[in-house]
Design an enzyme around this catalytic site. Structure first.
Site, PDB file in Angstrom:
ATOM      1  CB  CYS A   2      32.637  54.020  29.265  1.00  0.00           C
ATOM      2  SG  CYS A   2      34.121  53.274  28.572  1.00  0.00           S
ATOM      3  CB  SER A  52      39.844  54.093  23.803  1.00  0.00           C
ATOM      4  OG  SER A  52      38.743  54.140  22.920  1.00  0.00           O
ATOM      5  CB  ILE A  53      41.298  52.699  29.316  1.00  0.00           C
ATOM      6  CG1 ILE A  53      40.505  53.967  29.655  1.00  0.00           C
ATOM      7  CG2 ILE A  53      42.435  52.481  30.300  1.00  0.00           C
ATOM      8  CD1 ILE A  53      41.322  55.232  29.680  1.00  0.00           C
ATOM      9  CB  ILE A  54      42.289  48.080  28.246  1.00  0.00           C
ATOM     10  CG1 ILE A  54      43.013  48.563  29.510  1.00  0.00           C
ATOM     11  CG2 ILE A  54      42.756  46.675  27.884  1.00  0.00           C
ATOM     12  CD1 ILE A  54      42.742  47.727  30.738  1.00  0.00           C
ATOM     13  CG  ASN A  75      31.460  54.011  34.023  1.00  0.00           C
ATOM     14  OD1 ASN A  75      30.911  54.692  34.877  1.00  0.00           O
ATOM     15  ND2 ASN A  75      32.711  54.229  33.679  1.00  0.00           N
ATOM     16  N   GLY A  76      33.822  51.194  33.649  1.00  0.00           N
ATOM     17  CA  GLY A  76      34.715  50.767  34.708  1.00  0.00           C
ATOM     18  C   GLY A  76      35.927  50.025  34.209  1.00  0.00           C
ATOM     19  CG  ASP A 100      37.763  45.726  31.255  1.00  0.00           C
ATOM     20  OD1 ASP A 100      37.649  46.209  30.117  1.00  0.00           O
ATOM     21  OD2 ASP A 100      37.668  46.404  32.285  1.00  0.00           O
ATOM     22  CB  SER A 362      42.772  59.350  43.430  1.00  0.00           C
ATOM     23  OG  SER A 362      41.841  58.476  44.041  1.00  0.00           O
ATOM     24  N   GLY A 363      44.446  58.782  45.904  1.00  0.00           N
ATOM     25  CA  GLY A 363      44.629  58.189  47.231  1.00  0.00           C
ATOM     26  C   GLY A 363      43.360  58.139  48.051  1.00  0.00           C
TER      27      GLY A 363
END
Length: 647
Positions: A2, A52-54, A75-76, A100, A362-363
């Site tokens: 976000c 939107s993720i969760i 944001n996070g 969260d 990502s790594g």
């Protein structure tokens, strides 16, 4: 993922102009295309854009506690939110969602500013508590998520996820910070806490800022720092434990209500993350890679090996040698001048990934935590020499050799003795700075106009590196430069690059290797296990031998570079000349125009390789042309009336 924006009146409860708040939030609509939300009360305004993720249905922000007195824009991702939710529910807090974000407001009620100590994840948030008329700004420990702020002349504080949220406000003065300009041309980015403007700051990683109405603006407070306490002497035990810890850090980042995948460059770090993901799920992992037609820059064959081994749903795309269209786009994506050319493939891999997933792992972080950069090896060798020869001997001896030895950009690195001699003539901090510098001291000295040199008053960007190394909680030479990178290069370059490129495509990127618990554990591993002889990331690679092909683990490190030298002389030549001979760069008063012409002419003729200075000048010119002169919020009768009220 976000974006957030807002205004807080630190002196009184003057109203926040809705038009200003909307314009600030709209400036980062790319960070959250799924939803927009606003909160306004006396002296406070919060804006939010949501990806939107969760909890897709009920995660609208800003979000509040039960009685609406505490609001947050965030944001996070907080990966331990379920455990915190259970703990807070047991304390009597009532949750209306399963996302969260709501954990933050109740954690603030329970633990105040110390709530950040409980969060495991990546975050930047702004929380307002009406009960104590307090604005609380916080940023995650590693600096994965960004947060800018500015104290305005009338007592208001403006803040947002990207610099562009603040630049819509006419009150934010666009006065270039000469120290930031020097740091940019030296390092390729502007390190925290500065921004390119005097009046704007970045909240440093691992810091919070608590602003109470009616009180003076405080300095940010550090709530976390990396430690180095090497007490694990059994390397076999470390190698056995490491994959388990990495698997756990990866596993908690695989929670999402949207499609999830990973970047797969073919390097050790991203390959390790993909291996852990594949072992954590039954369905194929979606992986994405970017390659180049030039073999010296292409790693896709190694990515293909890992993809075949773990039967991933692999998507590879090549960046063509004429892919110079991003030269005009990148300055707007990054706002501040940003001279890491790997922003080009990063932008393209994010673009490709977003076609298939909404979240990608990502790594990033493996080189910093496990001493993977080649420069660490050279720094160790140089420190051995410094320990045996005092500065009074080294300075004159190697300084003379560095001046007399011919510069050989064309030669293999071991034969470029001029650079080594120059580094050995310097002290520890200056020597390391010399190894990470993108535009050498001599080039910067030649490029700067006399008037700008006077503004700098002798300041050199090495002072930023010196300051950080002096604060390192360790005496070990390798750990000290790891610490310096964790405080400067990692948040200022690597994480900034990925955040802006991913958010430009509304893609969330999660970084399991930078899980703070995993990072703290790596601090207990001796540097000798990380850098052994010529092998960086030694114990990390050893631990991954059961998971990855030997050819992937022990091949020479390539990085994520771009063949710019040829591009500048070929497909991008006209674009480069137009920008570097343009009025924005030549008329800003910072540079010696003749020095720019000489530098460009020598590169184009093939006499010298000035790729890095040219790229830095290009990105700075793009900033001047597209960001520095971007319009602010247009004046209207309503805004003029608001200005009269708050003046």
């Amino acid at each position: 993922m976000c974006g957030l924006a807002g205004l807080f009146d630190s002196r009184a409860r003057r109203p926040v102009d809705a038009r200003r708040l909307t314009a600030m939030t709209d400036a980062i609509s790319h960070r959250g295309p799924d939803d927009a939300g606003y909160f306004q009360a006396a002296g406070i305004g919060l804006g939010h854009r949501r990806l939107s993720i969760i909890d897709l249905a009920s995660g609208h922000q800003p979000l509040f506690n039960e009685d609406g007195t505490v609001a947050v824009a965030y944001n996070g991702e907080i990966y331990n939110f379920a455990e915190l939710m259970a703990e807070l529910s047991a304390l009597g807090h009532v949750f209306a969602t399963r996302c969260d974000t709501e954990v933050i407001v109740h954690a603030w009620e329970a633990w105040g500013p110390d709530c950040v100590d409980r969060f495991r994840g990546m975050f930047a948030f702004a929380l307002y508590d009406a009960n104590c008329e307090t604005l609380f700004l916080a940023r995650d420990r590693m600096g994965i998520k960004p947060l800018y702020y500015s104290a305005l002349p009338d007592g208001r504080v403006a803040f947002g996820s990207e610099l562009k949220t603040l630049l819509v406000l006419p009150e934010v003065a666009r006065e270039l910070d000469p120290i930031a300009v020097e740091e940019f041309f030296a390092l390729g980015y502007v390190p925290e806490p500065r921004s390119i403007y005097r009046t704007v700051r970045k909240l440093p990683p691992g810091h919070v800022l608590t602003i109470r109405r009616g009180q003076a603006m405080p300095e940010p407070r550090c709530y976390w720092d990396m430690t180095f306490q090497p007490d694990q002497t059994d390397e076999a035990a470390v190698a056995a434990e490491l994959p388990e810890r990495l698997m756990e850090a990866v596993g908690i980042r695989m929670i999402a209500d949207v499609p999830l995948g990973a970047f797969l460059s073919g390097g050790v770090d991203s390959s390790a993350v993909v291996a852990c993901m594949a072992k954590s799920r039954e369905t194929p992992v979606t992986t994405c890679a970017i390659g180049f037609g030039e073999a010296d820059y292409d790693e896709t064959s190694y990515a293909d090996q890992v993809a075949r081994r773990y039967k991933t749903d692999h998507h590879a795309k090549r960046v063509a040698a004429d892919d110079v269209g991003l030269l005009d786009l990148l300055p707007r994506v990054y706002d501040e001048p940003f001279a890491d050319s790997s922003a080009i493939p990063t932008y393209r891999v994010c673009q490709e990934a977003r076609r298939h997933v909404t979240v990608a792992l990502s790594g990033d972080g493996g080189d910093e935590l496990f001493a993977g950069y080649r420069r660490y090896r050279w720094h160790r060798y140089e420190e051995l020499v410094r320990a045996r020869l005092p500065q009074s001997v080294r300075g004159p001896l190697f300084g003379a050799l560095g001046r007399s030895y011919p510069k050989a950009d064309w030669a293999p690195k071991p034969l470029r003795a001029k650079t080594t001699f120059q580094a050995l003539a310097r002290d520890t901090a200056d020597g390391y700075f010399h190894s990470v510098c993108v535009v050498a001291d001599s080039h910067r000295e030649a490029l700067y106009a006399p008037s700008f040199k006077r503004e700098l008053q002798g300041y050199r960007a090495v002072e930023r590196i010196r300051e950080v190394m002096a604060a390192a909680p360790t005496d070990d030479p390798i750990s000290r430069v790891q610490y310096a990178d964790l405080k400067t290069y990692l948040p200022g370059d690597i994480l900034t690059k990925v955040d802006r490129a991913s958010m430009a495509h509304a893609l969330e990127v999660r970084v399991p290797i930078l899980d703070h618990k995993f990072a703290e554990w790596t601090g207990s591993i001796p540097a000798s296990a990380k850098l052994r002889g010529r092998e960086g990331k030694a114990v990390f690679k050893k631990s991954l031998e059961p998971l990855l092909p030997e050819e992937v683990l022990y091949r020479p490190k390539m990085g994520f570079g771009v063949p710019l030298a040829g591009w500048f002389r070929g497909p991008a030549r006209a674009r480069v000349l137009a920008s570097l001979k343009g009025e924005a760069l030549r008329g800003c008063g910072l540079f010696d125009v003749a020095a720019i012409d000489n530098l460009v002419d020598r590169h184009m003729s093939g006499l010298s390789d000035h790729t890095q200075p040219i790229w830095a000048l290009l990105m700075f010119a793009g900033f001047l042309e597209q960001v520095h002169v971007a319009p602010t919020l247009p004046a209207t009768a309503a805004v003029d009336a608001y200005d009269a009220v708050v003046a």
